[in-house]
Enzyme design. Structure first.
Site, PDB file in Angstrom:
ATOM      1  N   TYR A 123       0.819  -1.211   0.000  1.00 39.29           N
ATOM      2  CA  TYR A 123       0.000   0.000   0.000  1.00 39.29           C
ATOM      3  C   TYR A 123       0.854   1.264   0.000  1.00 39.29           C
ATOM      4  O   TYR A 123       0.312   2.363   0.067  1.00 39.29           O
ATOM      5  CB  TYR A 123      -0.918   0.014   1.223  1.00 39.29           C
ATOM      6  CG  TYR A 123      -2.089  -0.907   1.088  1.00 39.29           C
ATOM      7  CD1 TYR A 123      -1.913  -2.283   1.122  1.00 39.29           C
ATOM      8  CD2 TYR A 123      -3.385  -0.418   0.924  1.00 39.29           C
ATOM      9  CE1 TYR A 123      -2.976  -3.152   0.988  1.00 39.29           C
ATOM     10  CE2 TYR A 123      -4.456  -1.278   0.794  1.00 39.29           C
ATOM     11  CZ  TYR A 123      -4.240  -2.638   0.827  1.00 39.29           C
ATOM     12  OH  TYR A 123      -5.306  -3.488   0.695  1.00 39.29           O
ATOM     13  N   LYS A 190       4.006 -14.250   5.206  1.00 41.81           N
ATOM     14  CA  LYS A 190       4.357 -15.218   4.164  1.00 41.81           C
ATOM     15  C   LYS A 190       5.887 -15.215   4.087  1.00 41.81           C
ATOM     16  O   LYS A 190       6.496 -14.986   3.019  1.00 41.81           O
ATOM     17  CB  LYS A 190       3.688 -14.802   2.834  1.00 41.81           C
ATOM     18  CG  LYS A 190       3.820 -15.799   1.723  1.00 41.81           C
ATOM     19  CD  LYS A 190       2.766 -16.890   1.761  1.00 41.81           C
ATOM     20  CE  LYS A 190       3.020 -17.908   0.669  1.00 41.81           C
ATOM     21  NZ  LYS A 190       2.191 -19.117   0.798  1.00 41.81           N
ATOM     22  N   ASP A 223      -1.811 -18.138   4.083  1.00 44.83           N
ATOM     23  CA  ASP A 223      -2.773 -19.031   3.412  1.00 44.83           C
ATOM     24  C   ASP A 223      -3.336 -20.045   4.406  1.00 44.83           C
ATOM     25  O   ASP A 223      -4.552 -20.288   4.457  1.00 44.83           O
ATOM     26  CB  ASP A 223      -2.145 -19.727   2.185  1.00 44.83           C
ATOM     27  CG  ASP A 223      -0.679 -20.068   2.363  1.00 44.83           C
ATOM     28  OD1 ASP A 223      -0.095 -19.705   3.404  1.00 44.83           O
ATOM     29  OD2 ASP A 223      -0.105 -20.713   1.472  1.00 44.83           O
ATOM     30  N   ASP A 247      -5.928  -6.488   5.178  1.00 48.87           N
ATOM     31  CA  ASP A 247      -7.094  -6.081   4.410  1.00 48.87           C
ATOM     32  C   ASP A 247      -7.932  -7.308   4.050  1.00 48.87           C
ATOM     33  O   ASP A 247      -9.144  -7.362   4.255  1.00 48.87           O
ATOM     34  CB  ASP A 247      -6.610  -5.370   3.134  1.00 48.87           C
ATOM     35  CG  ASP A 247      -7.741  -4.735   2.362  1.00 48.87           C
ATOM     36  OD1 ASP A 247      -8.814  -4.538   2.947  1.00 48.87           O
ATOM     37  OD2 ASP A 247      -7.539  -4.435   1.167  1.00 48.87           O
TER      38      ASP A 247
END
Ligand code: NAD
Length: 358
Positions: A123, A190, A223, A247
């Site tokens: 972002y 991640k 995930d 988000d």
């Protein structure tokens, strides 16, 4: 009397903002609203979707509540929401996800706190369009530094995650957990793939956690986290994430508690606070007096607590809970079918809550 900036937003924003304003006023807390228009309609009139007057008003009042604002997809102006968060350094996006009794959802007793870093990550708004000079230079530089080739027709978005940004958001999560008697903080990342951005976030979270031995700490790969939240949400408590995962997981959590219509949020920094629903401007419902104002009203409850108006916040939350549990005077999204003829309008929903305020 509090001076509060109210940004109605665009799309369905003005409808839910009006409902929220009326409900908050009905609690009896004295508020002088400083109404500041921003968004797509303002862009057409003033040439910018976020005029300086809006920022000045929030800086003066320190507290704001806003409706959603549309961001054009793919092209057009950059997000007003992201700009506000970065300009005011609202580094923490706090999004509680809790099931209210009576809401139709596959899950009950969800009680999660999502804490999303709000200023960094993808972002940051550092992007280079396909074919641009900047993209070409970056592609050349990367080839030189790493020996890796990027296809020449690539667009490039940069993902910066800092030690400073990670430390302050993870500390926020632990302080929140301690203050609110929460038991566990889960850091989501991640880091197996992005070893130097998400890896830094994880390493920092592990380091910060050592200062809070009374709070359990664990981490999850994003995930797996999504799968686990859908299968066993009860295992999680406070969840802290970098911006983009925050988000996405916020909307997932909204889905667990019955939809975006009831998911509130707050953007918090050291100096300013801007309260807003998780959802967007839902433009297809604009002007229909149809969407659910609860997400913004519940953001208003968070604002009342932030102001120290605890009794008013509790009275309002109790009134909301009772309207939801009754299930009669609620908007279409909270009915068994979206075409349910007994669904009430945005303004009627607000009136019902006002009627329940004791
Ligand atoms: P959205 O959240 O506006 O709507 C997605 C769907 O969720 C809607 O079609 C509707 O079915 C449902 N929904 C949303 N709000 C609801 C409500 N109050 N009551 C009942 N149902 C509701 O997401 P989108 O369509 O992806 O985005 C629309 C615009 O909003 C985009 O321009 C996006 O950039 C912007 N956006 C703004 C914010 C913000 O202002 N903070 C946040 C997210 C998206």
């Amino acid at each position: 009397m509090y001076n509060i900036t109210l940004i109605p937003g665009d799309g369905t924003g003005p409808e839910i903002s009006e409902a929220t304003k009326r409900v908050i006023e009905a609690t009896g807390v004295g508020i002088q609203w400083d109404i500041q228009e921003a968004g797509i309609d303002v862009f057409e009139k003033e040439g910018t979707p976020l005029p300086e007057r809006v920022i000045d008003s929030i800086k003066k009042n320190r507290v704001a509540i806003k409706g959603p604002v549309t961001t054009p997809v793919g092209t057009g102006f950059r997000s007003v929401n992201v700009t506000l968060r970065q300009t005011l350094d609202l580094y923490c996006c706090l999004r509680p996800a809790r099931t209210f009794k009576g809401v139709r959802t596959r899950f009950d007793q969800i009680d999660l706190i999502i804490i999303r870093e709000n200023t960094e990550d993808l972002y940051a708004g550092i992007e280079f369009a396909r074919g641009s000079e900047g993209a070409g230079e970056i592609i050349d530089l990367i080839a030189e530094l790493t020996g890796k080739s990027i296809r020449p027709d690539s667009g490039i978005s940069i993902k910066p995650i800092s030690g400073f940004g990670s430390e302050r958001i993870v500390k926020f999560a632990f302080r929140y957990a301690r203050k609110n008697r929460r038991k566990k903080v889960t850091a989501v990342h991640k880091a197996n793939i992005m070893k130097y951005s998400d890896g830094l976030f994880l390493e920092t979270a592990r380091e910060v956690s050592k200062g809070y031995p009374d709070i359990e700490f664990e981490d999850r790969i994003v995930d797996n986290m999504c799968m686990q939240l859908v299968q066993k949400p009860e295992l999680y408590d406070v969840i802290v994430l970098p911006n983009l995962y925050g988000d996405i997981v916020s909307d997932l959590a909204a889905g667990l508690i019955g939809g975006l219509g009831i998911a509130p949020g707050a953007n918090l920094g050291e100096e300013y606070a801007v309260f807003e629903p998780v959802h967007g401007s839902a433009p297809k419902y604009k002007g229909l007096n149809k969407v659910n104002p609860l997400a913004m009203i519940l953001s208003g409850v968070m604002m009342l607590r932030h102001l120290g108006e605890i009794k008013a916040a509790e009275r309002l939350e109790t009134a909301i809970a009772s309207v939801i549990e009754e299930g009669r005077y609620v908007t279409y999204d909270m009915k068994p079918s979206p075409d349910d003829p007994t669904a009430v309008t945005t303004s009627q929903f607000a009136d019902t809550i006002i009627g329940k305020l004791s």
